[in-house]
Design a protein around this motif. Sequence first.
Motif, PDB file in Angstrom:
ATOM      1  N   GLY A 162      -0.619  13.020  -9.234  1.00  0.00           N
ATOM      2  CA  GLY A 162      -0.067  11.525  -9.102  1.00  0.00           C
ATOM      3  C   GLY A 162      -0.291  10.579  -7.679  1.00  0.00           C
ATOM      4  O   GLY A 162      -0.064   9.504  -7.751  1.00  0.00           O
ATOM      5  N   ALA A 163      -0.980  11.145  -6.875  1.00  0.00           N
ATOM      6  CA  ALA A 163      -1.081  10.729  -5.623  1.00  0.00           C
ATOM      7  C   ALA A 163      -2.479   9.841  -5.493  1.00  0.00           C
ATOM      8  O   ALA A 163      -3.616  10.699  -5.821  1.00  0.00           O
ATOM      9  CB  ALA A 163      -1.131  11.663  -4.238  1.00  0.00           C
ATOM     10  N   HIS A 187       0.878  -1.299   0.033  1.00  0.00           N
ATOM     11  CA  HIS A 187       0.155  -0.005   0.052  1.00  0.00           C
ATOM     12  C   HIS A 187       0.815   1.353   0.001  1.00  0.00           C
ATOM     13  O   HIS A 187       0.402   2.493   0.375  1.00  0.00           O
ATOM     14  CB  HIS A 187      -1.009   0.046   1.422  1.00  0.00           C
ATOM     15  CG  HIS A 187      -0.062   0.182   2.548  1.00  0.00           C
ATOM     16  ND1 HIS A 187       0.467  -0.784   3.034  1.00  0.00           N
ATOM     17  CD2 HIS A 187       0.035   1.237   3.402  1.00  0.00           C
ATOM     18  CE1 HIS A 187       1.073  -0.525   4.237  1.00  0.00           C
ATOM     19  NE2 HIS A 187       1.006   0.778   4.416  1.00  0.00           N
ATOM     20  N   VAL A 188       2.223   1.090  -0.099  1.00  0.00           N
ATOM     21  CA  VAL A 188       3.133   2.256  -0.073  1.00  0.00           C
ATOM     22  C   VAL A 188       3.722   2.415  -1.329  1.00  0.00           C
ATOM     23  O   VAL A 188       4.828   1.574  -1.904  1.00  0.00           O
ATOM     24  CB  VAL A 188       4.124   2.103   1.199  1.00  0.00           C
ATOM     25  CG1 VAL A 188       5.187   3.356   1.310  1.00  0.00           C
ATOM     26  CG2 VAL A 188       3.562   1.718   2.439  1.00  0.00           C
ATOM     27  N   SER A 189       3.726   3.468  -2.096  1.00  0.00           N
ATOM     28  CA  SER A 189       4.496   4.122  -3.288  1.00  0.00           C
ATOM     29  C   SER A 189       5.600   4.792  -2.675  1.00  0.00           C
ATOM     30  O   SER A 189       6.840   4.664  -3.047  1.00  0.00           O
ATOM     31  CB  SER A 189       3.647   4.809  -4.184  1.00  0.00           C
ATOM     32  OG  SER A 189       2.731   3.697  -4.784  1.00  0.00           O
ATOM     33  N   VAL A 190       5.373   5.833  -1.742  1.00  0.00           N
ATOM     34  CA  VAL A 190       6.133   6.570  -1.026  1.00  0.00           C
ATOM     35  C   VAL A 190       5.942   6.928   0.139  1.00  0.00           C
ATOM     36  O   VAL A 190       4.754   7.081   0.582  1.00  0.00           O
ATOM     37  CB  VAL A 190       6.244   8.079  -1.760  1.00  0.00           C
ATOM     38  CG1 VAL A 190       7.413   8.885  -1.101  1.00  0.00           C
ATOM     39  CG2 VAL A 190       6.726   7.854  -3.378  1.00  0.00           C
ATOM     40  N   ALA A 249      -1.207   7.043  -8.019  1.00  0.00           N
ATOM     41  CA  ALA A 249      -2.591   6.751  -8.945  1.00  0.00           C
ATOM     42  C   ALA A 249      -2.010   5.894  -9.811  1.00  0.00           C
ATOM     43  O   ALA A 249      -0.821   5.771 -10.276  1.00  0.00           O
ATOM     44  CB  ALA A 249      -3.101   8.046  -9.079  1.00  0.00           C
ATOM     45  N   ALA A 250      -3.062   5.275 -10.731  1.00  0.00           N
ATOM     46  CA  ALA A 250      -2.819   4.676 -11.745  1.00  0.00           C
ATOM     47  C   ALA A 250      -1.947   5.383 -12.828  1.00  0.00           C
ATOM     48  O   ALA A 250      -2.229   6.249 -13.065  1.00  0.00           O
ATOM     49  CB  ALA A 250      -3.704   3.993 -12.640  1.00  0.00           C
ATOM     50  N   GLY A 251      -0.859   4.810 -13.581  1.00  0.00           N
ATOM     51  CA  GLY A 251      -0.079   5.576 -14.272  1.00  0.00           C
ATOM     52  C   GLY A 251       1.156   6.404 -13.701  1.00  0.00           C
ATOM     53  O   GLY A 251       1.834   6.819 -14.596  1.00  0.00           O
ATOM     54  N   THR A 252       1.335   6.529 -12.324  1.00  0.00           N
ATOM     55  CA  THR A 252       2.253   7.322 -11.837  1.00  0.00           C
ATOM     56  C   THR A 252       3.390   6.222 -11.223  1.00  0.00           C
ATOM     57  O   THR A 252       3.170   5.347 -10.490  1.00  0.00           O
ATOM     58  CB  THR A 252       1.596   8.109 -10.793  1.00  0.00           C
ATOM     59  OG1 THR A 252       0.587   8.960 -11.231  1.00  0.00           O
ATOM     60  CG2 THR A 252       2.668   9.002 -10.076  1.00  0.00           C
ATOM     61  N   GLU A 275       6.732   5.268  -8.836  1.00  0.00           N
ATOM     62  CA  GLU A 275       7.223   5.532  -7.697  1.00  0.00           C
ATOM     63  C   GLU A 275       8.312   6.817  -7.496  1.00  0.00           C
ATOM     64  O   GLU A 275       8.090   7.788  -6.952  1.00  0.00           O
ATOM     65  CB  GLU A 275       7.811   4.349  -6.878  1.00  0.00           C
ATOM     66  CG  GLU A 275       6.663   3.383  -6.558  1.00  0.00           C
ATOM     67  CD  GLU A 275       7.365   2.304  -5.704  1.00  0.00           C
ATOM     68  OE1 GLU A 275       8.757   2.191  -5.631  1.00  0.00           O
ATOM     69  OE2 GLU A 275       6.818   1.595  -5.063  1.00  0.00           O
ATOM     70  N   ALA A 276       9.073   6.787  -8.718  1.00  0.00           N
ATOM     71  CA  ALA A 276      10.169   8.067  -8.662  1.00  0.00           C
ATOM     72  C   ALA A 276       9.527   9.107  -8.939  1.00  0.00           C
ATOM     73  O   ALA A 276       9.717  10.182  -8.529  1.00  0.00           O
ATOM     74  CB  ALA A 276      11.256   7.463  -9.939  1.00  0.00           C
ATOM     75  N   ALA A 277       8.477   8.931  -9.739  1.00  0.00           N
ATOM     76  CA  ALA A 277       7.659  10.599 -10.188  1.00  0.00           C
ATOM     77  C   ALA A 277       6.950  11.185  -8.739  1.00  0.00           C
ATOM     78  O   ALA A 277       6.983  12.161  -8.493  1.00  0.00           O
ATOM     79  CB  ALA A 277       6.814  10.252 -11.324  1.00  0.00           C
ATOM     80  N   LEU A 278       6.122  10.277  -8.322  1.00  0.00           N
ATOM     81  CA  LEU A 278       5.617  10.594  -6.987  1.00  0.00           C
ATOM     82  C   LEU A 278       6.548  10.834  -5.828  1.00  0.00           C
ATOM     83  O   LEU A 278       6.226  11.804  -5.129  1.00  0.00           O
ATOM     84  CB  LEU A 278       4.847   9.410  -6.471  1.00  0.00           C
ATOM     85  CG  LEU A 278       3.731   9.483  -5.228  1.00  0.00           C
ATOM     86  CD1 LEU A 278       2.922  10.691  -5.528  1.00  0.00           C
ATOM     87  CD2 LEU A 278       3.217   8.534  -4.835  1.00  0.00           C
ATOM     88  N   LYS A 279       7.745  10.274  -5.749  1.00  0.00           N
ATOM     89  CA  LYS A 279       8.492  10.735  -4.633  1.00  0.00           C
ATOM     90  C   LYS A 279       8.945  12.116  -4.995  1.00  0.00           C
ATOM     91  O   LYS A 279       9.544  13.001  -4.285  1.00  0.00           O
ATOM     92  CB  LYS A 279       9.711   9.717  -4.822  1.00  0.00           C
ATOM     93  CG  LYS A 279      10.968  10.230  -3.808  1.00  0.00           C
ATOM     94  CD  LYS A 279      12.209   9.226  -3.862  1.00  0.00           C
ATOM     95  CE  LYS A 279      13.018   9.664  -2.757  1.00  0.00           C
ATOM     96  NZ  LYS A 279      14.437   8.968  -2.925  1.00  0.00           N
TER      97      LYS A 279
END
Length: 839
Positions: free
Chosen positions: A92-93, A54-57, A223-226, A228-232
């Motif tokens: 993107g979140a 459940h964790v991307s960042v 969110a879908a399509g984002t 982890e690096a971009a969200l970070k």
Amino acid sequence: MFRTALRNVLAHKARLLMTVLAVMLGVAFVSGTLVFTDTFGSAYKNKSAKSFDHVSVAIRQHGGGPDDGSQDGKQPPRLTDKLLAKAKGLPGAGSAIGTYSGFAALADKDGKLVGGDWGTTGANYYPGGSGKDPRYDFTEGAAPKSADQIALDSSTADRTGYRVGDTVRYSTDGPVRTAKVSGVFDTDDGSVVAGGSLVVFDNRTAREVLNKTEYDEIDVKAAAGTSEAALKSAVEKILPKDTEAETGASLKADQDRMIEQNTESMSQVLLIFAGIALFVGIFIIANTFTMLVAQRTKELALMRAVGASRRQVTRSVLIEAFLVGLIAAVAGFALGIGVAVGLEALMNAGGATLPDGPLVIGPTTVVTALVIGVVVTMLAAWLPGRRAAKIPPVAAMNSVHAAPTVRGLVVRNTIGSLIVALGVVMLFMKDNYVKAGGSGVILVGVIVLTPLLARPFIAAAGPLLKPFGVTGKLSRLNSLRNPRRTASTASALMIGLTLVTAMTVVATSMGSAINKMAADSMRADYIVSMANYQPLTPKVRTQLDKLPEVAASTPMRTASGEADGSYTRITGVDAASFDKLVSLDYTSGSAAALKAGAVLVDKPFADDKGLKAGDTVPVEFDDDKTARLKVGGVYEPNEMVDGLFAPTSVVDPHLNKISDQQVLLKMKGGASDAAEDKIVKALGDNPAIKIQDKDALSDEIGGAINMMLNMLYGLLAMAILVAVLGVINTLAMSVFERKHEIGMLRAIGLDRAKIKQMVRLESVVISLFGAVLGVGLGLFLGWVAGDSIAGTVKTYTMEIPAGRIVLFLAVAAVVGVLAAVWPARSAARLNPLQAIKSD
């Protein structure tokens, strides 16, 4: 030659069975230990594991350390609801949740702490964008919504019998609270998987009862399509000072590294046991095949006489060994799984509770089992097969059971003596690892020397065998007939008893040292602390002081700082009662100086700083305030008491929050069940608080030693099985070789009962020989190990557990009697006329 080897295997079913059993037990010994090692290690890893699905960042404090409310509190809250709202609104979140985690002691229906061994955790339920917390999957009821509700993990609910609607008691920081179970959930939390408990509160209640000023972590899901690096990158733009963002993949890698480090030392210890098992397993397999090939000397000579070359004879033995090894490896591996389960049950029965987890059978274990069963068996058969093939056919057929040459025994004894001498030299080295290596070298040397040692031991046993008359004399002579075989058979039992005796001596001596430490340094009857060793509310001491049975008490609260340039802890105590509760050996000064605001320092610190009673020591506390403290006394420290002690009036001004690590109690009538019951009731039957007398404290400190001892006893059980088989093999071969002799004894009037008695006495002599060697060598190695420990644990003195040693020797005698049952019966059933003609 392949057909000959196959026919030979099938033609001698009894010999095949004995060989398979020997190899099978050797394989089981090793594979069982490896399966247990993998299972144990995996369970520990699961305990620390956490899912990052459940964790991307994740947003955390810099360095990843959560605020547990016990720090100096200089920094304002950073992981706040405001930051959480910002994270949710980032492009993107997909969703974001804030997490709390802390200690939450749950009481079962009998008032006992649940999950105390592997985690008593409390956490929050934070409904995300979907209205659900992705960490929990509810199977019954619903998530908690108010302070009078909690949810339990399904494992805890099953263990305790709690169901939705039941009222439970719990504590997080001292006071006992009650709540109703609102729901039951499944979770992949590692602590729960390993046997711990997880109590979930609604978000507001978790913040309050877990004493949090901010979230431990904010988890953002992309969110879908984002990516982890971009969200970070987006999260890093909103980070407050002293916080950091980590991707889920990075957190998972960090966790794996941390788990590897935490389990490394445990894995090394368990691999030592696997190495011991491997050594014993190889030893037994090699010994068995040496005896079996020696028994077939005439048969191999006949093959040479009809045209087989040396290489073909050796190859036939290797093919037979391959077939036997393969069958035994498969059977031994299956038995090894049962051994692993048995080891775990044995340890749990001995009080060394292990984390729960599934049985782990790794590919390495499977390969190892096959290697031991096949390769080791072939190697064990190669040397005796090659040796038998080199004997001239006529000579071999005329001397099937020739005794070892004097020259061979002299060479062996010389090599053994040199090995023992090398081991003794290593024992005088200062490095403890070299000393440990020296102990192993001595063990190997004694194994080599066992044929030499067999003669004086069996000669010494003569008077004990004399009452049995002719059977006693014959059993003594038969034991000496082939000293190499007698020694090899006894060595299996010797190895196991050496290890167990040495460990038992060290464990017994260490337990006494710990008890002496507790008796010498603690005048208190009870030590009261939180079950998770977190700070204890000062209200606990206040409640206990109200009891008329309490004669004296002191808190043990800790501040940290630099004392004369060295970072150390300073323990705050009650100046008036400290001397009544803690006994220190002072080299100068006394505890009375505490009443004047002085500090007590341990001797290593005083020696390092050149301090003595009356001197002053500058201290800079963690709150940046300084003080100059007068040294009121210097004392000798031990493993239970060390560091600096000062009055609470000196320590308290430098604590952001007053809390105690422990409370020491002296009761008017001393420690008793009634006194402990009064303490428990005064604290409200609190599951979060641990009450220990001196014995309980000693048991806790010695718990690791007891766990190791239980593991060794488990391995000893396998060693005894292997030893029994070794003795059976030896006696069976001895009976086979002496058919003619036994027939003659029967013919001149020795009845079946006397024949059985002769074989049983021979078995007991061999078993006791191995046991006496093992116990003697174990006592010596225990003394060596204790000599190293005594350098650091001053109260350590070697103690010989006479009762257990007598038990070990009694077990060896029983082993001898049991191992002789089948060979003795076979010898007694021999037809005298056929036996006489068999030579």
